[in-house]
Design a protein around this motif. Sequence first.
Motif, short mmCIF file in Angstrom:
data_model
loop_
_atom_site.label_atom_id
_atom_site.label_comp_id
_atom_site.label_asym_id
_atom_site.label_seq_id
_atom_site.Cartn_x
_atom_site.Cartn_y
_atom_site.Cartn_z
N LEU A 92 -0.16 -16.99 -12.35
CA LEU A 92 -0.74 -15.65 -12.28
C LEU A 92 0.32 -14.57 -12.44
CD1 LEU A 92 -3.38 -16.06 -9.42
CD2 LEU A 92 -3.79 -15.93 -11.89
N ALA A 93 1.51 -14.81 -11.91
CA ALA A 93 2.58 -13.83 -12.07
C ALA A 93 2.92 -13.63 -13.55
CB ALA A 93 3.82 -14.27 -11.29
N LEU A 94 3.00 -14.73 -14.30
CA LEU A 94 3.27 -14.64 -15.73
C LEU A 94 2.13 -13.92 -16.45
CD1 LEU A 94 4.73 -18.19 -16.44
CD2 LEU A 94 5.96 -16.01 -16.52
N TRP A 95 0.92 -14.26 -16.08
CA TRP A 95 -0.25 -13.63 -16.70
C TRP A 95 -0.28 -12.13 -16.38
CZ3 TRP A 95 -3.53 -13.89 -20.40
CH2 TRP A 95 -4.77 -13.27 -20.34
N GLY A 96 0.06 -11.78 -15.16
CA GLY A 96 0.08 -10.37 -14.78
C GLY A 96 1.07 -9.57 -15.61
N ARG A 137 3.80 -2.55 -6.90
CA ARG A 137 3.28 -2.56 -5.52
C ARG A 137 1.98 -3.36 -5.43
NH1 ARG A 137 6.01 2.38 -5.66
NH2 ARG A 137 4.38 3.51 -6.75
N ARG A 138 1.15 -3.27 -6.44
CA ARG A 138 -0.11 -4.03 -6.43
C ARG A 138 0.18 -5.53 -6.48
NH1 ARG A 138 -2.03 -1.75 -10.43
NH2 ARG A 138 -3.31 -0.21 -9.38
N MET A 139 1.09 -5.92 -7.32
CA MET A 139 1.45 -7.34 -7.42
C MET A 139 2.07 -7.84 -6.10
SD MET A 139 0.55 -8.53 -10.44
CE MET A 139 1.61 -9.86 -11.02
N ASP A 140 2.87 -7.00 -5.47
CA ASP A 140 3.45 -7.37 -4.17
C ASP A 140 2.36 -7.64 -3.15
OD1 ASP A 140 6.02 -7.17 -5.11
OD2 ASP A 140 6.40 -5.18 -4.29
N ARG A 141 1.30 -6.83 -3.17
CA ARG A 141 0.21 -7.04 -2.21
C ARG A 141 -0.50 -8.37 -2.45
NH1 ARG A 141 -0.70 -1.37 -3.06
NH2 ARG A 141 -2.47 -1.76 -4.44
N MET A 142 -0.44 -8.84 -3.71
CA MET A 142 -1.05 -10.13 -4.02
C MET A 142 -0.07 -11.28 -3.91
SD MET A 142 -3.61 -9.20 -7.19
CE MET A 142 -2.41 -8.27 -8.14
N ARG A 143 1.15 -10.97 -3.45
CA ARG A 143 2.22 -11.98 -3.31
C ARG A 143 2.57 -12.60 -4.64
NH1 ARG A 143 0.23 -15.07 2.27
NH2 ARG A 143 -0.33 -13.18 3.42
N LEU A 144 2.54 -11.78 -5.68
CA LEU A 144 2.90 -12.23 -7.03
C LEU A 144 4.09 -11.42 -7.53
CD1 LEU A 144 -0.68 -12.40 -8.59
CD2 LEU A 144 0.68 -14.31 -7.75
N VAL A 150 -7.96 -6.67 -12.05
CA VAL A 150 -7.16 -6.01 -11.01
C VAL A 150 -5.98 -5.27 -11.64
CG1 VAL A 150 -5.61 -6.44 -9.07
CG2 VAL A 150 -7.84 -7.55 -9.14
N VAL A 151 -5.31 -5.91 -12.59
CA VAL A 151 -4.14 -5.30 -13.22
C VAL A 151 -4.54 -4.27 -14.27
CG1 VAL A 151 -2.12 -5.73 -14.68
CG2 VAL A 151 -2.63 -7.25 -12.75
N ARG A 186 -7.68 6.10 -2.81
CA ARG A 186 -8.20 4.91 -2.14
C ARG A 186 -7.12 4.32 -1.25
NH1 ARG A 186 -9.61 1.82 -7.43
NH2 ARG A 186 -10.26 3.93 -7.86
N PRO A 187 -7.50 3.78 -0.10
CA PRO A 187 -6.51 3.17 0.79
C PRO A 187 -6.08 1.81 0.27
CG PRO A 187 -8.71 2.86 1.66
CD PRO A 187 -8.85 3.73 0.45
N ALA A 188 -4.98 1.32 0.78
CA ALA A 188 -4.54 -0.02 0.41
C ALA A 188 -5.56 -1.04 0.88
CB ALA A 188 -3.17 -0.31 1.04
N PRO A 189 -5.85 -2.08 0.10
CA PRO A 189 -6.87 -3.06 0.47
C PRO A 189 -6.43 -3.93 1.63
CG PRO A 189 -5.71 -3.76 -1.50
CD PRO A 189 -5.24 -2.36 -1.20
N GLY A 190 -7.40 -4.38 2.38
CA GLY A 190 -7.16 -5.29 3.49
C GLY A 190 -8.23 -6.35 3.51
N PRO A 191 -8.25 -7.20 4.51
CA PRO A 191 -9.23 -8.28 4.56
C PRO A 191 -10.66 -7.79 4.67
CG PRO A 191 -8.01 -8.13 6.62
CD PRO A 191 -7.31 -7.24 5.65
#
Length: 251
Positions: free
Chosen positions: A178-182, A242-249, A112-113, A143-148
């Motif tokens: 995961l935040a550290l890994w990202g 912004r991508r990490m924010d969407r993953m709550r990381l 993902v990253v 591409r649009p922002a991902p959703g469920p």
Amino acid sequence: MSPRTAAGVDPTVPAPVVELVGLAAYTELAEFGLLAARSVDAPDLATRQALADGADRALARQRALFALVSADDGVVPGVVGAAVMEPFDDVLADFDARTRTDAWAEGLLKGVVGHGVAQDFCRIVAGGLDGSRGRAVRKVLERPAPGPEAGADAGADAEAIWLLARMAAADEVLASRLALWGRRVVGEALGMVTVLLGRRPELVVLGAEAAARLGADLPAGRETEGAVRSWLVARLTGEHTRRMDRMRLAA
């Protein structure tokens, strides 16, 4: 033989378009490989199916990219694809070697990253293409922002982002890890971009054009490459956050 003159490649397509399509198609192939692999050992059936759907969409986007440079003379799309992707065959090798992990969630986040940075790079640099072909490339890459429920035009990683967001929300310890890994992965991915710009001057030119069209005032001459690199890294870092924010990381 250059990709532009290879069998099946339309010789009227400008070289910068062929260059960018080759790189973008290669990133989609890499995304397919990662999602397919993570699907095989996913923790449950729903996750396996979701990641398989993303992998399928990566190949669909890759085929759309091939169509933009194909001479449409009956040559198998895979032949065209191999020709335009060949210059980038090792572009992810060092990144992959530096970000190996046996943890399932970390492996998914790596894609993902890391692949996300590469795809963001292609999308930003595509802003330097002009004319109808440039618009066609940008249409495929947007591409649009991902959703469920990812739509058919969403990025291949839409399901992965949604799945990681759910996992992070349910497990604070995992979220911290995961935040550290990202952070580690994005550093390696940005390094990959720097190396790529040093190897492919056409991409530097496109990056400069994209920056100019977005109002950036970059120096000319020998300082151009460094300025383009800095501008792109700043843009890519913002997209990563912004991508990490969407993953709550935390980025």
